[in-house]
Design a protein around this motif. Structure first.
Motif: not given
Length: 230
Positions: A64, A66, A72-73, A76, A215, A218
């Motif tokens: 993932t 960020l 914020r993502l 991915a 990170p 996620h």
DNA sequence: GCGACAG
DNA sequence: ATCTTGTCGC
């Protein structure tokens, strides 16, 4: 999209036996470099993790990415596969790096640094998962482990930000860092092209609310979710 | 020799 | 890593 170092492709990077794997580690360990990672240059941070089915019949490697400032993502990717190497303490990279590289190949953006679930230099041969991934990608990496492996350290203070040196054979191989007040600390170690102090600063910045860096959290959630979907 | 041992 | 929900505490 990562570029595997040409020199690394020359020989057998993925032996099937433990002896061959240790020889690869000893050989690649020479390429590890500890350098400062300017905080101003870190705008995209990647987190990688791998989840396994209970019967070890499948795995999901996830990455993932960020935005460092907003957390914020951004992107991915995952790779679903079957484990090709058993879990052997000290040889974790031979089990997780191959599928992780597959997931990373699908990335459209270029992370400035990769956070790995495990150790970097804090390893029996000073070549843990984070070093392995960093050397093959020739990109900055660092390791964040949830439990001890090698080395000794005193307990850091209870406050968030408190840290102590992780020492082995008289050398500092990592830091035991408290990312949340009153919560079990994490073990931070250098992977490649980062320095320990910079790695700890970054990890702390990425842990505004939880014990583990955003990170990695996620990536862990994503890999686990994709595994459950099967 | 015995136990411990990232995920 | 994984098997597994709610619950106690700040």
């Amino acid at each position: 999209m990562p570029h595997i170092d040409a020199r690394a492709d020359e020989d057998d990077l993925w032996p099937t036996d433990a002896e061959g794997a240790e020889r690869v580690q000893q050989r690649l360990a020479e390429r590890v470099r500890v350098e400062t990672l300017p905080a101003a240059q870190v705008s995209l941070v990647a987190g990688v993790d791998v989840s396994y089915a209970a019967d070890d019949s499948a795995l999901v490697a996830a990455v993932t990415v960020l935005d460092t400032a907003s957390l914020r993502l951004v992107e991915a990717q995952v790779e679903v596969a079957r484990p090709r190497f058993p879990y052997v303490p000290g040889l974790l990279a031979f089990r997780e790096v191959p599928p992780l590289l597959k997931a990373l190949e699908r990335l459209e953006c270029e992370p400035d640094v990769y956070l790995c679930d495990g150790f970097g230099l804090a390893h029996p041969r000073r070549f843990g998962l984070a070093c392995h991934l960093g050397v093959l990608l020739e990109r900055p990496t660092l390791g964040v482990a949830k439990s001890a492996f090698v080395g000794r350290a005193t307990d850091p203070g209870a406050e968030r930000g408190a840290a102590t040196d992780l020492v082995d054979d008289g050398e500092v191989i990592g830091r035991v860092l408290r990312t949340r007040t009153g919560v079990k600390p994490v073990y931070v170690s250098t992977g490649h092209r980062v320095d320990l102090a910079g790695a700890c600063d970054l990890v702390l910045r990425l842990c505004p609310r939880y014990r583990l860096p955003e990170p990695i959290r996620h990536a862990d959630q994503l890999s686990r979710a994709r595994l459950a979907e099967r």
